[in-house]
Each structure stands twice: as structure tokens, then as C-alpha cells.
Design an enzyme around this catalytic site. Structure first.
Site, PDB file in Angstrom:
ATOM      1  N   ASP A 186      47.234   9.324  24.390  1.00 20.92           N
ATOM      2  CA  ASP A 186      45.999   9.146  25.148  1.00 20.92           C
ATOM      3  C   ASP A 186      45.741   7.650  25.251  1.00 20.92           C
ATOM      4  O   ASP A 186      45.503   6.994  24.238  1.00 20.92           O
ATOM      5  CB  ASP A 186      44.815   9.838  24.468  1.00 20.92           C
ATOM      6  CG  ASP A 186      43.586   9.893  25.364  1.00 20.92           C
ATOM      7  OD1 ASP A 186      43.202   8.835  25.914  1.00 20.92           O
ATOM      8  OD2 ASP A 186      43.013  10.980  25.532  1.00 20.92           O
ATOM      9  N   ARG A 247      45.282  21.142  34.281  1.00 19.70           N
ATOM     10  CA  ARG A 247      45.251  21.248  35.735  1.00 19.70           C
ATOM     11  C   ARG A 247      46.679  21.148  36.240  1.00 19.70           C
ATOM     12  O   ARG A 247      47.462  20.308  35.767  1.00 19.70           O
ATOM     13  CB  ARG A 247      44.395  20.137  36.356  1.00 19.70           C
ATOM     14  CG  ARG A 247      42.913  20.226  36.015  1.00 19.70           C
ATOM     15  CD  ARG A 247      42.250  21.423  36.701  1.00 19.70           C
ATOM     16  NE  ARG A 247      40.801  21.445  36.494  1.00 19.70           N
ATOM     17  CZ  ARG A 247      40.194  22.061  35.506  1.00 19.70           C
ATOM     18  NH1 ARG A 247      40.918  22.717  34.597  1.00 19.70           N
ATOM     19  NH2 ARG A 247      38.879  22.034  35.398  1.00 19.70           N
ATOM     20  N   ASP A 270      49.335  28.345  32.507  1.00 18.54           N
ATOM     21  CA  ASP A 270      48.124  29.097  32.823  1.00 18.54           C
ATOM     22  C   ASP A 270      47.505  28.583  34.115  1.00 18.54           C
ATOM     23  O   ASP A 270      46.551  29.162  34.621  1.00 18.54           O
ATOM     24  CB  ASP A 270      47.118  28.991  31.673  1.00 18.54           C
ATOM     25  CG  ASP A 270      45.965  29.960  31.824  1.00 18.54           C
ATOM     26  OD1 ASP A 270      46.228  31.163  32.037  1.00 18.54           O
ATOM     27  OD2 ASP A 270      44.788  29.532  31.753  1.00 18.54           O
ATOM     28  N   GLU A 275      47.516  28.664  43.177  1.00 20.70           N
ATOM     29  CA  GLU A 275      47.181  29.652  42.151  1.00 20.70           C
ATOM     30  C   GLU A 275      46.583  30.889  42.815  1.00 20.70           C
ATOM     31  O   GLU A 275      45.526  30.780  43.449  1.00 20.70           O
ATOM     32  CB  GLU A 275      46.188  29.034  41.174  1.00 20.70           C
ATOM     33  CG  GLU A 275      45.997  29.793  39.891  1.00 20.70           C
ATOM     34  CD  GLU A 275      45.136  29.026  38.910  1.00 20.70           C
ATOM     35  OE1 GLU A 275      43.995  29.470  38.692  1.00 20.70           O
ATOM     36  OE2 GLU A 275      45.582  27.988  38.392  1.00 20.70           O
ATOM     37  N   HIS A 294      45.315  32.059  34.736  1.00 20.53           N
ATOM     38  CA  HIS A 294      44.164  31.207  34.418  1.00 20.53           C
ATOM     39  C   HIS A 294      43.203  31.922  33.463  1.00 20.53           C
ATOM     40  O   HIS A 294      41.993  32.003  33.704  1.00 20.53           O
ATOM     41  CB  HIS A 294      43.428  30.801  35.698  1.00 20.53           C
ATOM     42  CG  HIS A 294      42.748  29.470  35.591  1.00 20.53           C
ATOM     43  ND1 HIS A 294      42.850  28.491  36.543  1.00 20.53           N
ATOM     44  CD2 HIS A 294      41.964  28.941  34.627  1.00 20.53           C
ATOM     45  CE1 HIS A 294      42.155  27.429  36.193  1.00 20.53           C
ATOM     46  NE2 HIS A 294      41.603  27.684  35.022  1.00 20.53           N
ATOM     47  N   GLY A 297      40.687  29.873  29.530  1.00 26.17           N
ATOM     48  CA  GLY A 297      39.272  29.566  29.354  1.00 26.17           C
ATOM     49  C   GLY A 297      38.453  30.792  28.987  1.00 26.17           C
ATOM     50  O   GLY A 297      38.961  31.907  28.863  1.00 26.17           O
TER      51      GLY A 297
END
Length: 336
Positions: A186, A247, A270, A275, A294, A297
């Protein structure tokens, strides 16, 4: 004796969501501290009377919230808080909300939990080569040969985490009990960040060269589109696994497809672009690929976690206390 007026509030979300997000107890608390019609949601501000809009102090938003733009903000001069019972507020809230000093909160931290749990499960399954066996074992029970795959297993396997986001941090936290070596990339990480007690900070290419499982948790920004591309995938050893719950555009999907086909890379996705993928897309037929719709979440019972987070933010607002999960205008730049 004067009684303090309850803040006037409204749900702005899909009409089915309040019952999914909030338990009966949560709705009772919201009704106690707010002047809120819990049976009604706003799907279009234009359909709400101007007098009613002018009274609103608090909006509790969620998936399907109508856009809160400049015109809507002008129509709600008393609006003091937007409590979002979901993740990002980028899609429905105008920047002027912060310029007006409106308090904005999000349940993104609560939504990070199920995504991280999904990721943990997929990391451990990938280490046991389950993506390989999902298809092959159903066809031929002899597909598994322990002697032919001595690298199978999760003891001191190196896992690379791309992005110290809410989800990335939660994944690292969940990985602590396991005998895994965790690397983290990161570029915005401070040298004294507490997450580095559980992961070793490395550059992106070093992470790919050293990891056999890589999980992507970076935000989608102009500079992260295609961040995991052909060059990074080429650094992975043959048979390594790429997991993406963030994403789709962060990973070069064409390059990943080629790497799976030509080098035996595995992929757990996912999120895809588009999509869902077309029925004839090669990723649907390649061995070692797991595609899920997806679902990482919050879903089903997990929605109540988002509702609890929003309810708590409402209680803090009404009590005049600081928000637990505030969203600042500056923070929007670095979130998905």
C-alpha cells in the site's frame, strides 16, 4: 418544562431495505430518538412535498438512494446528517454536503467483515487447491494425487495483500491465527502503521514475486485501473492464485485469462467486467477458476450488521457525540 424536538428523519433507499437492515429493536430505537416514519422510504425526492423536504434533519440512506445533489440540498436547508447504511457514498451524495458541514457517516467498516470472511475462506481453500478440484474431482476421482503436488497446504504459505483498506486490514487480522506469511502493499501506508505488526510491507512487484496467493483490496481509482497487469502476473509462480473481491478493473482481466490458460494460474473472482461474464467467456470454462456472483459483501443476515452500525450513528448524532465512522470529503479520494 420544554421538550426537545426530535430530529425529523427519512429513509432514502430501496423500499424493501429497512426491514432487511434493521431489526425490530433497531427500528424501535430509531423511532424513539427520531421523528421517523419507518414504513416509508424516499425513492425520488421530486415526489416528496417541498414542505416535507424543508423539515428533514437526518437522512438514513442505503442501496437505491436517490441522488442528493445541489438542488436536493437546497430543498433541505435543515439537513444536518446523512447516515449511510451501506459502503461508499460516492454514488449518491454531492460534494456540497461537506461544504455545508453536513455530518456524513458510512457502514463501510461493517460491510468489510463479510468481504474479509469470504477472502479468508478462499485463501485457505486456495492453499488446499480446492479451486482445482471443484470441477476435476466431480469428473474423475483420481484427479487428486498427493505425491504429485508437494506444495499443497497452508503451512508458511506466503499470502500477498494488495491494499491496506478496511477489508485488507480485516483480512490481515483474520489471518493472524494461521501459519501464513503475510506481505502487504500500500503506497500510502505510514511506517508506524499498526497493521505492520501482522504483515511485512513490500513493493507491488516484490509482493507478486514472493506470494503464491494474492488478494486484491485496493480502491478503484484512476491510478489503480490495471494495477495488477501482465507484468505483475508474470512474476507469480505457475499455479499461484489471484483473488479479487474489490473492483474488476484493478486486475487486467484479459491478462489474467491468458495467465490462467497458459501458465495454470488460479483465480477466485467475486467481481468481473462485465458482471456477470458472458456465458461464452473463457474464464467460465478454464480449470482452477472460481467465479461467484458478487456475494462477498453483506447479504441476508449480514445486512443487520449494517443496520446496527447506522442505528448507532443515529444515536451518537442525537446525543451530540462524535461519529464513529465519519466520511470526510478528503477521504473520498482514497476509497472505492
Amino acid at each position: 418544562m420544554t421538550h426537545r424536538r426530535k430530529p425529523v428523519a427519512a429513509f432514502a433507499m430501496r423500499p424493501d431495505l429497512p426491514a432487511l437492515l434493521f431489526s425490530a429493536d433497531d427500528l424501535a430505537v430509531l423511532s424513539e430518538v427520531l421523528d421517523l416514519d419507518t414504513a416509508t422510504t424516499v425513492e425520488d425526492f421530486a415526489a416528496v412535498g417541498i414542505d416535507r423536504l424543508a423539515e428533514i434533519d437526518v437522512l438514513i440512506t442505503g442501496w437505491g438512494s436517490p441522488h442528493i445533489g445541489e438542488a436536493e440540498l437546497r430543498a433541505m436547508p435543515r439537513l444536518a446528517a446523512v447516515i449511510h447504511a451501506a459502503g461508499t457514498v460516492k454514488g449518491h451524495l454531492h460534494d456540497q454536503a461537506w461544504d455545508r458541514g453536513i455530518r456524513v457517516t458510512s457502514a463501510a467498516s461493517a460491510n468489510a467483515y463479510p468481504v474479509a470472511e469470504y477472502t479468508l475462506a478462499m485463501i485457505l481453500l486456495a492453499g488446499k487447491r480446492v479451486p482445482d478440484y471443484i470441477r476435476g474431482y466431480a469428473i474423475d476421482p483420481r484427479v487428486y494425487d498427493e505425491s504429485a503436488d508437494p506444495a499443497i497446504g497452508n503451512f508458511h504459505r506466503t499470502v500477498g495483500i494488495v491494499g491496506a483498506s478496511r477489508v485488507g486490514r480485516r483480512v490481515i487480522e483474520l489471518l493472524r491465527p494461521f501459519d501464513l506469511d503475510v506481505l502487504l502493499y500500500d503506497p500510502y501506508l505510514d511506517a508506524d502503521d499498526p497493521v505492520l505488526a501482522s504483515a511485512t510491507r513490500v513493493e507491488l512487484d516484490e509482493l507478486f514475486a514472493a506470494s503464491t496467493i494474492v488478494s486484491v483490496h485496493a480502491p478503484l481509482l484512476p491510478e489503480t485501473v490495471g494495477m495488477v497487469g501482465r507484468a505483475q502476473l508474470a512474476l507469480l509462480p505457475d499455479g499461484a492464485t489471484v483473488i479479487n473481491t474489490a473492483r474488476a478493473p484493478i486486475v487486467d482481466q484479459d491478462a489474467l485469462t491468458t495467465a490462467v490458460r497458459e501458465r495454470g494460474l488460479r483465480a477466485v473472482l467475486d467481481v468481473t467486467d462485465p458482471e456477470p461474464l458472458p456465458v461464452d467467456h473463457p474464464l467460465r470454462a478454464l480449470d482452477g477458476v472460481v467465479l461467484t456472483p458478487h456475494v462477498a459483501g453483506a447479504l441476508g443476515t449480514e445486512l443487520r450488521r449494517l443496520g446496527e452500525c447506522a442505528r448507532r450513528e443515529v444515536e451518537l448524532f442525537v446525543a451530540g457525540e462524535p461519529a464513529e465512522h465519519p466520511v470526510t470529503k478528503e477521504a473520498l479520494i482514497a476509497v472505492a
